[in-house]
Design a protein around this motif. Structure first.
Motif, mmCIF file in Angstrom:
data_model
loop_
_atom_site.group_PDB
_atom_site.id
_atom_site.type_symbol
_atom_site.label_atom_id
_atom_site.label_comp_id
_atom_site.label_asym_id
_atom_site.label_seq_id
_atom_site.Cartn_x
_atom_site.Cartn_y
_atom_site.Cartn_z
ATOM 1 N N LEU A 72 0.845 -1.191 -0.021
ATOM 2 C CA LEU A 72 -0.117 0.064 0.108
ATOM 3 C C LEU A 72 0.660 1.306 0.128
ATOM 4 O O LEU A 72 0.526 2.187 -0.646
ATOM 5 C CB LEU A 72 -1.036 -0.040 1.175
ATOM 6 N N GLU A 73 1.953 1.256 0.428
ATOM 7 C CA GLU A 73 2.887 2.294 0.469
ATOM 8 C C GLU A 73 3.336 2.889 -1.076
ATOM 9 O O GLU A 73 3.276 2.242 -1.640
ATOM 10 C CB GLU A 73 4.297 1.941 1.318
ATOM 11 N N GLY A 74 3.313 4.102 -0.785
ATOM 12 C CA GLY A 74 4.070 4.727 -2.027
ATOM 13 C C GLY A 74 3.001 5.944 -2.827
ATOM 14 O O GLY A 74 1.875 6.129 -2.081
ATOM 15 N N ARG A 75 3.283 6.330 -3.987
ATOM 16 C CA ARG A 75 2.569 7.199 -4.607
ATOM 17 C C ARG A 75 1.552 6.545 -5.691
ATOM 18 O O ARG A 75 1.953 5.658 -6.611
ATOM 19 C CB ARG A 75 3.581 8.205 -5.338
ATOM 20 N N TRP A 76 0.356 7.055 -5.561
ATOM 21 C CA TRP A 76 -0.778 6.702 -6.404
ATOM 22 C C TRP A 76 -1.340 7.737 -7.294
ATOM 23 O O TRP A 76 -1.463 8.764 -6.875
ATOM 24 C CB TRP A 76 -1.872 6.000 -5.364
ATOM 25 N N PRO A 214 -2.931 -8.087 -5.907
ATOM 26 C CA PRO A 214 -1.608 -8.798 -5.330
ATOM 27 C C PRO A 214 -0.360 -8.481 -5.782
ATOM 28 O O PRO A 214 0.695 -8.336 -5.074
ATOM 29 C CB PRO A 214 -1.791 -10.287 -5.992
ATOM 30 N N ASP A 215 -0.416 -7.683 -7.047
ATOM 31 C CA ASP A 215 1.109 -7.177 -7.576
ATOM 32 C C ASP A 215 1.272 -5.640 -7.010
ATOM 33 O O ASP A 215 2.272 -4.856 -7.048
ATOM 34 C CB ASP A 215 1.323 -7.153 -8.905
ATOM 35 N N GLY A 216 0.101 -5.129 -6.126
ATOM 36 C CA GLY A 216 0.405 -3.755 -5.559
ATOM 37 C C GLY A 216 0.388 -2.498 -6.693
ATOM 38 O O GLY A 216 0.797 -1.536 -6.332
ATOM 39 N N ARG A 217 -0.285 -2.890 -7.804
ATOM 40 C CA ARG A 217 -0.024 -1.930 -8.694
ATOM 41 C C ARG A 217 -1.487 -1.173 -8.915
ATOM 42 O O ARG A 217 -1.745 -0.192 -9.843
ATOM 43 C CB ARG A 217 0.041 -2.297 -10.116
ATOM 44 N N LEU A 231 -7.479 3.962 -8.404
ATOM 45 C CA LEU A 231 -6.048 4.399 -8.297
ATOM 46 C C LEU A 231 -5.122 3.419 -8.963
ATOM 47 O O LEU A 231 -5.338 2.174 -8.840
ATOM 48 C CB LEU A 231 -5.441 4.827 -7.002
ATOM 49 N N VAL A 232 -3.920 3.776 -9.595
ATOM 50 C CA VAL A 232 -2.692 2.888 -10.212
ATOM 51 C C VAL A 232 -1.682 3.402 -9.431
ATOM 52 O O VAL A 232 -1.465 4.732 -9.220
ATOM 53 C CB VAL A 232 -2.880 2.818 -11.675
ATOM 54 N N ARG A 233 -0.619 2.416 -9.240
ATOM 55 C CA ARG A 233 0.663 2.872 -8.709
ATOM 56 C C ARG A 233 1.526 3.699 -9.777
ATOM 57 O O ARG A 233 1.586 3.637 -11.054
ATOM 58 C CB ARG A 233 1.511 1.716 -8.589
ATOM 59 N N ASP A 234 2.095 4.950 -9.152
ATOM 60 C CA ASP A 234 2.769 5.744 -10.121
ATOM 61 C C ASP A 234 4.095 5.618 -9.649
ATOM 62 O O ASP A 234 5.058 6.264 -10.364
ATOM 63 C CB ASP A 234 2.324 7.131 -9.612
ATOM 64 N N ASP A 259 10.746 -9.431 -11.816
ATOM 65 C CA ASP A 259 10.354 -9.326 -13.356
ATOM 66 C C ASP A 259 9.935 -7.874 -13.669
ATOM 67 O O ASP A 259 10.420 -7.649 -14.955
ATOM 68 C CB ASP A 259 9.427 -10.299 -13.373
ATOM 69 N N ALA A 260 8.961 -7.139 -12.887
ATOM 70 C CA ALA A 260 8.823 -5.946 -13.448
ATOM 71 C C ALA A 260 9.877 -4.881 -13.446
ATOM 72 O O ALA A 260 10.347 -4.214 -14.527
ATOM 73 C CB ALA A 260 7.678 -5.139 -12.575
ATOM 74 N N VAL A 261 10.836 -5.020 -12.550
ATOM 75 C CA VAL A 261 12.089 -4.128 -12.503
ATOM 76 C C VAL A 261 13.042 -4.339 -13.848
ATOM 77 O O VAL A 261 13.326 -3.577 -14.419
ATOM 78 C CB VAL A 261 12.894 -4.367 -11.220
ATOM 79 N N GLU A 262 13.080 -5.515 -13.813
ATOM 80 C CA GLU A 262 13.700 -6.110 -15.035
ATOM 81 C C GLU A 262 13.162 -5.589 -16.433
ATOM 82 O O GLU A 262 13.940 -5.246 -17.338
ATOM 83 C CB GLU A 262 14.175 -7.591 -15.052
#
Length: 398
Positions: A72-76, A214-217, A231-234, A259-262
């Motif tokens: 849940l942490e971060g910018r949305w 589940p992917d936090g996006r 909202l979507v993860r920004d 995988d997403a980072v790569e």
């Protein structure tokens, strides 16, 4: 036009998750042509399909106990919101304008005097921002003496609901305490004209996290004014990855973020040849291959593990340090050299058990040199895959 298929009865967690992802994608398709983040642009059919998708996602809930999850942490970024008559003045003024981008920061693990925070941000292109900040309170982050909002409030400021949360660890109570315009043309901030200290209960509200993917996006939330937010993860995948690891997310979730980072790329273009690999790195997460050696398996079970590249280890050298107990550690030294842009050759030439400075050689040998492939590297984060298939996430130590 969006098309939402009826969700089938699925027999496995993976199939269920895939079905929810399909519903989520259908929801995003429904609102792709919306104007003013929900002000207009939806046909009656699209509105019905949107409501069906929301109902299916909220019935599942996604990540359990979302306010306890690092996902849940971060910018949305706000994509869509319903517009009830109880909407607050700031919602009516800024949210329905497409020329402005609207974000929400959730900082439940914030440290220091500020504590946990929920911040709403309106971005006026390159002209500056309006940031409205609030203290956040959850079931696991209570604040002594805090009383949640009770009344419906003044109609001018938006009518508030008073019902309790549907489940534990899904509600964020908040209390606004500061707001200001920060405009690029001015060397100072302009206070937002709301006297928070004089408004008492009117500065309080709550936000229910009704679905967190589940992917936090992706998430759905409902506020105390009756508004639904989509909202979507920004923030970048690297931030989501570290948040997931620190929150204790399971290996499947962390692997997906790796995988997403790569896939997104970024970081050093030639990591194996970069000076950024030098320094002390702490292992934060790993998935060990079935044929990993005993030391690697120990590191993967939560023991404090570090790798020093160059520096004190010497040029062209690295050292792995596995701290088992205070004063008891295992140290493995190796020669290392780049093999192309993304591969580093590693040849272990000594392993020792160290007890309060006394070194005892261990009979662990490497018949042939191994290697690590660099999946990602920046100044503070590295992701590597070993020749046996193990994956490692390290962060730089100061």
């Amino acid at each position: 036009m969006c098309a939402l298929a009826e969700a089938p009865v699925l027999g496995t967690t993976r199939k269920k998750r895939r079905g929810l992802e399909n519903v989520q994608e259908a929801l995003l398709e429904c609102i792709s042509g919306v104007k003013g983040r929900g002000k207009s642009g939806l046909s009656a059919e699209q509105e019905a399909q949107l409501q069906q998708a929301v109902a299916e996602l909220e019935a599942d809930g996604g990540v359990p106990a979302p306010t306890r999850s690092g996902l849940l942490e971060g910018r949305w970024r706000l994509l869509y919101t319903t517009r009830p008559g109880s909407a607050s003045p700031i919602q009516r003024t800024f949210v329905g304008t497409d020329a402005f981008a609207v974000y929400q920061e959730i900082l439940l693990d914030a440290e220091g005097d500020g504590g946990a925070r929920v911040n709403n941000i309106v971005q006026f292109g390159g002209a500056g921002v309006l940031k409205v900040e609030a203290e956040a309170i959850t079931d696991t982050r209570p604040r002594e003496g805090f009383a949640p909002r009770k009344g419906q409030g003044f109609p001018l400021l938006g009518k508030s609901a008073t019902y309790p949360p549907a489940a534990k660890d899904m509600r964020v109570d908040f209390q606004f305490d500061t707001a200001a315009f920060d405009l690029t043309a001015l060397p100072f901030k302009i206070p937002y004209p709301v006297p928070f200290k004089l408004l008492g209960d009117e500065t309080k509200g709550w936000l229910d996290i009704t679905y967190l993917s589940p992917d936090g996006r992706f998430r759905l939330s409902r506020g105390n004014k009756g508004t639904l937010f989509v909202l979507v993860r920004d923030d970048p995948p690297t931030d989501r990855l570290l948040a997931a690891i620190m929150s204790g997310a399971n290996d499947v979730q962390v692997s997906e973020l790796v995988d997403a980072v790569e896939a997104e790329g970024g970081g050093e273009a030639s990591p194996a040849q970069s000076r950024a690999i030098q320094g002390t790195w702490r292992l934060r997460w790993s998935v060990q291959a079935p044929n990993a050696n005993a030391l690697q398996r120990l590191a993967g079970r939560g023991a404090r593990s570090f790798q020093v590249v160059g520096g004190a280890a010497g040029p062209g050298r690295l050292e792995n340090r596995l701290e088992l107990l205070p004063g008891l550690r295992v140290r493995a030294s190796a020669a290392c050299s780049p093999q192309g842009r993304r591969r580093t050759r590693v040849a272990i030439d000594g392993v020792f058990l160290e007890l309060f400075g006394l070194r005892v050689p261990l009979p662990i040998k490497q018949n042939e040199p191994g290697y690590v492939d660099w999946l990602y590297l920046d100044d503070n984060l590295r992701i590597t895959r070993g020749n046996k298939g193990s994956v490692f996430v390290h962060t730089r130590e100061a």
